[in-house]
Scaffold this motif. Structure first.
Motif, PDB file in Angstrom:
ATOM      1  N   PRO A 355       0.788  -1.231   0.000  1.00 12.16           N
ATOM      2  CA  PRO A 355       0.000   0.000   0.000  1.00 12.16           C
ATOM      3  C   PRO A 355       0.820   1.280   0.000  1.00 12.16           C
ATOM      4  CG  PRO A 355      -0.911  -1.563   1.569  1.00 12.16           C
ATOM      5  CD  PRO A 355       0.413  -2.114   1.132  1.00 12.16           C
ATOM      6  N   ASP A 356       2.082   1.217   0.463  1.00 10.51           N
ATOM      7  CA  ASP A 356       2.862   2.448   0.513  1.00 10.51           C
ATOM      8  C   ASP A 356       3.566   2.755  -0.808  1.00 10.51           C
ATOM      9  OD1 ASP A 356       5.029   0.722   0.459  1.00 10.51           O
ATOM     10  OD2 ASP A 356       5.992   1.546   2.255  1.00 10.51           O
ATOM     11  N   GLY A 357       3.297   1.953  -1.847  1.00 17.16           N
ATOM     12  CA  GLY A 357       3.801   2.274  -3.172  1.00 17.16           C
ATOM     13  C   GLY A 357       5.083   1.579  -3.566  1.00 17.16           C
ATOM     14  N   SER A 358       5.324   0.376  -3.090  1.00 16.42           N
ATOM     15  CA  SER A 358       6.527  -0.359  -3.470  1.00 16.42           C
ATOM     16  C   SER A 358       6.158  -1.717  -4.040  1.00 16.42           C
ATOM     17  CB  SER A 358       7.460  -0.541  -2.261  1.00 16.42           C
ATOM     18  OG  SER A 358       6.852  -1.361  -1.285  1.00 16.42           O
ATOM     19  N   CYS A 359       7.037  -2.272  -4.896  1.00 18.77           N
ATOM     20  CA  CYS A 359       6.865  -3.613  -5.432  1.00 18.77           C
ATOM     21  C   CYS A 359       8.159  -4.385  -5.257  1.00 18.77           C
ATOM     22  CB  CYS A 359       6.486  -3.572  -6.910  1.00 18.77           C
ATOM     23  SG  CYS A 359       4.858  -2.873  -7.247  1.00 18.77           S
ATOM     24  N   TRP A 360       8.049  -5.636  -4.857  1.00 18.65           N
ATOM     25  CA  TRP A 360       9.177  -6.529  -4.658  1.00 18.65           C
ATOM     26  C   TRP A 360       8.970  -7.777  -5.513  1.00 18.65           C
ATOM     27  CZ3 TRP A 360      13.090  -5.768  -0.762  1.00 18.65           C
ATOM     28  CH2 TRP A 360      12.875  -4.669   0.087  1.00 18.65           C
ATOM     29  N   ALA A 361      10.088  -8.430  -5.887  1.00 22.04           N
ATOM     30  CA  ALA A 361      10.027  -9.710  -6.591  1.00 22.04           C
ATOM     31  C   ALA A 361      11.127 -10.613  -6.052  1.00 22.04           C
ATOM     32  CB  ALA A 361      10.185  -9.512  -8.098  1.00 22.04           C
ATOM     33  N   ALA A 362      10.926 -11.927  -6.182  1.00 19.94           N
ATOM     34  CA  ALA A 362      11.899 -12.892  -5.668  1.00 19.94           C
ATOM     35  C   ALA A 362      11.912 -14.116  -6.557  1.00 19.94           C
ATOM     36  CB  ALA A 362      11.555 -13.282  -4.225  1.00 19.94           C
ATOM     37  N   GLY A 363      13.022 -14.859  -6.508  1.00 18.37           N
ATOM     38  CA  GLY A 363      13.124 -16.043  -7.336  1.00 18.37           C
ATOM     39  C   GLY A 363      14.343 -16.878  -7.051  1.00 18.37           C
ATOM     40  N   GLU A 364      14.898 -17.472  -8.110  1.00 17.39           N
ATOM     41  CA  GLU A 364      15.961 -18.464  -7.971  1.00 17.39           C
ATOM     42  C   GLU A 364      17.288 -17.832  -7.577  1.00 17.39           C
ATOM     43  OE1 GLU A 364      16.664 -20.372 -11.686  1.00 17.39           O
ATOM     44  OE2 GLU A 364      16.733 -18.499 -12.811  1.00 17.39           O
ATOM     45  N   LYS A 365      18.156 -18.696  -6.998  1.00 16.88           N
ATOM     46  CA  LYS A 365      19.523 -18.318  -6.629  1.00 16.88           C
ATOM     47  C   LYS A 365      19.570 -17.098  -5.716  1.00 16.88           C
ATOM     48  CE  LYS A 365      21.393 -20.347 -10.849  1.00 16.88           C
ATOM     49  NZ  LYS A 365      22.178 -20.129 -12.103  1.00 16.88           N
ATOM     50  N   GLY A 366      18.632 -17.012  -4.794  1.00 20.66           N
ATOM     51  CA  GLY A 366      18.602 -15.934  -3.823  1.00 20.66           C
ATOM     52  C   GLY A 366      18.251 -14.579  -4.378  1.00 20.66           C
ATOM     53  N   ARG A 367      17.674 -14.543  -5.588  1.00 18.22           N
ATOM     54  CA  ARG A 367      17.431 -13.278  -6.286  1.00 18.22           C
ATOM     55  C   ARG A 367      16.198 -12.565  -5.739  1.00 18.22           C
ATOM     56  NH1 ARG A 367      18.406 -11.017 -11.634  1.00 18.22           N
ATOM     57  NH2 ARG A 367      16.461 -10.286 -12.578  1.00 18.22           N
ATOM     58  N   VAL A 368      16.392 -11.331  -5.272  1.00 14.84           N
ATOM     59  CA  VAL A 368      15.313 -10.463  -4.789  1.00 14.84           C
ATOM     60  C   VAL A 368      15.524  -9.073  -5.378  1.00 14.84           C
ATOM     61  CG1 VAL A 368      14.163  -9.434  -2.793  1.00 14.84           C
ATOM     62  CG2 VAL A 368      15.079 -11.768  -2.644  1.00 14.84           C
ATOM     63  N   GLY A 369      14.448  -8.436  -5.807  1.00 17.11           N
ATOM     64  CA  GLY A 369      14.531  -7.083  -6.357  1.00 17.11           C
ATOM     65  C   GLY A 369      13.406  -6.206  -5.852  1.00 17.11           C
ATOM     66  N   ARG A 370      13.636  -4.895  -5.891  1.00 12.93           N
ATOM     67  CA  ARG A 370      12.598  -3.912  -5.592  1.00 12.93           C
ATOM     68  C   ARG A 370      12.494  -2.967  -6.781  1.00 12.93           C
ATOM     69  NH1 ARG A 370      13.403  -0.012  -0.580  1.00 12.93           N
ATOM     70  NH2 ARG A 370      14.652   1.061  -2.156  1.00 12.93           N
ATOM     71  N   LEU A 371      11.284  -2.648  -7.181  1.00  7.12           N
ATOM     72  CA  LEU A 371      11.064  -1.786  -8.335  1.00  7.12           C
ATOM     73  C   LEU A 371      11.435  -0.345  -7.987  1.00  7.12           C
ATOM     74  CD1 LEU A 371       9.958  -2.410 -11.201  1.00  7.12           C
ATOM     75  CD2 LEU A 371       7.780  -1.482 -10.430  1.00  7.12           C
ATOM     76  N   GLU A 372      12.358   0.223  -8.785  1.00  5.52           N
ATOM     77  CA  GLU A 372      12.866   1.562  -8.473  1.00  5.52           C
ATOM     78  C   GLU A 372      13.104   2.340  -9.764  1.00  5.52           C
ATOM     79  OE1 GLU A 372      16.343   1.338  -6.057  1.00  5.52           O
ATOM     80  OE2 GLU A 372      15.327   0.258  -4.424  1.00  5.52           O
ATOM     81  N   ARG A 373      13.149   3.652  -9.637  1.00  5.39           N
ATOM     82  CA  ARG A 373      13.536   4.518 -10.740  1.00  5.39           C
ATOM     83  C   ARG A 373      15.028   4.362 -10.994  1.00  5.39           C
ATOM     84  NH1 ARG A 373      11.063   7.043 -14.733  1.00  5.39           N
ATOM     85  NH2 ARG A 373       9.521   8.006 -13.350  1.00  5.39           N
ATOM     86  N   ARG A 374      15.391   4.123 -12.238  1.00  2.76           N
ATOM     87  CA  ARG A 374      16.798   3.952 -12.585  1.00  2.76           C
ATOM     88  C   ARG A 374      17.494   5.306 -12.738  1.00  2.76           C
ATOM     89  NH1 ARG A 374      17.722  -1.192 -13.252  1.00  2.76           N
ATOM     90  NH2 ARG A 374      16.206  -2.637 -14.142  1.00  2.76           N
TER      91      ARG A 374
END
Length: 374
Positions: A355-374
């Motif tokens: 709800p505070d406006g963030s998105c996260w993703a996770a997957g193989e080989k310990g991979r985790v990301g957060r959606l951010e402005r590049r």
């Protein structure tokens, strides 16, 4: 087997306040009703400079369970009984794996978190490898709340409507999907009567690929995604799992590896479904669908993602933008799932927004990301 103006979306993804929600992420109501914008062009423009910023976890587990609480706080759960938690936006991860789960190398495929301290995790498998574990102290200690003793049952996913009421689902037993229920925040669980559950199709099951085969929205509505049968179905309950109604999704099935792998509902009426064939190299045509009537009817996406997708989430504070993830990349829609386009490559199994406006993703080989402005 969750209203900022559209022009503030990118800023929200980067700078949203760290406000922890009061309820587990998968059951939270989304803001902004009404039909999605037909074009979604404005919302997609806001994503033109946004991508996944990887957050080093120091682990090689495959994280198919993800509970995003806020921009700063997230939990991931995965193979070898691994659970990690961050409270600083992914700069540091704390290994809070349940000792028994790690010792037994359990496959933790779903986790639901209420805040930085309270979470409920599900391990999958036949018989006693299907368990529910709960923590109230940020993972320092865990309690086993449920252990499956029926060798015919195989639990796939769980979801919470609020901080007290939740469900978990098993593949069919005696010809019907089995549903567990809790009304005390996951401390205790009981099997619901199956009289209101339609008969399962031959070979029909759920996919424990992303923790999103069972999702909820609001205080009573819940949906179950299936595959493996002659058709891929989506079952809906409006009474917390006591009675269900089945609908064909239109996503191809007819094989144990094909069907609906993930659902996402923006509110109790507007939903997305994604899936396909999870086998590497196999085509996944027509592997996305949309519903505007609480899942009673589903329409195929005119332009679906180009390959199998195992996770989906609505972008926060938008009417028609969503993400889909899978082993070959991330796709985005700006028109409520009617058309999808590639956002970026890279493997993820599951995705969750807060709800505070963030998105996260996770997957193989310990991979985790957060959606951010590049």
């Amino acid at each position: 087997m969750r209203l900022l103006g559209v022009g503030m979306l990118a800023a929200a993804l980067m700078l949203g306040p760290a406000v922890a929600p009061a309820r587990a992420h998968s059951g939270e109501a989304r803001e902004g009703g009404g039909a999605p914008d037909a074009s979604g062009a404005g919302e997609l423009r806001e994503l033109s400079g946004v991508g996944w910023a990887l957050k080093e976890t120091g682990k090689d587990a495959r994280f198919r369970g993800l509970a995003a609480v806020s921009r700063t706080t997230a939990w991931v759960a995965g193979s070898k009984g691994t659970v990690l938690r961050t409270v600083d936006g992914g700069r540091h991860w704390h290994d809070v794996s349940p000792p028994a789960a790690a010792a037994d190398a359990l496959e933790l495929r779903d986790i639901e978190a209420f805040d930085a301290r309270r979470a409920v995790a599900l391990s999958i498998g036949e018989g006693e490898t299907s368990r529910v574990l709960r923590t109230e102290d940020g993972g320092r200690t865990w309690t086993e709340a449920f252990r499956n003793t029926d060798p015919r049952a195989f639990y796939d996913c769980l979801t919470f409507f609020d901080s007290r009421h939740g469900l978990a689902v098993s593949d069919p037993v005696d010809g019907r999907f089995r549903v567990l229920s809790t009304d005390d925040g996951g401390r205790s669980w009981s099997v619901l009567p199956d009289a209101g559950m339609p008969e399962a199709l031959q070979g029909e099951a759920g996919f424990a690929a992303s923790g999103q085969c069972l999702v909820s929205s609001g205080p009573r509505d819940v949906w179950l995604a299936t595959g493996g049968g002659t058709v891929a179905r989506i079952l809906h309950s409006a009474d917390r799992g006591r009675t269900w109604r089945a609908a064909e999704s239109g996503i191809p099935a007819g094989d144990p590896a094909r069907g609906v792998f993930a659902l996402a509902f923006r509110d109790r009426t507007t939903g997305l479904a994604v899936g396909g064939d999870y086998r590497t190299g196999q085509p996944s045509p027509l592997a996305a669908a949309v519903s505007a009537d609480a899942g009673r009817n589903w329409s195929p996406s005119a332009t679906p993602p180009p390959a199998y997708r195992s996770g989906a989430a609505w972008l926060p504070h938008t009417r028609s933008a969503a993400l889909a993830v899978g082993p070959t990349g991330t796709d985005v829609t700006g028109d409520g799932g009617r058309t999808w386009r590639a956002l970026e490559p890279g493997s993820f199994d599951t995705v969750d927004c807060t709800p505070d406006g963030s998105c996260w993703a996770a997957g193989e080989k310990g991979r985790v990301g957060r959606l951010e402005r590049r």
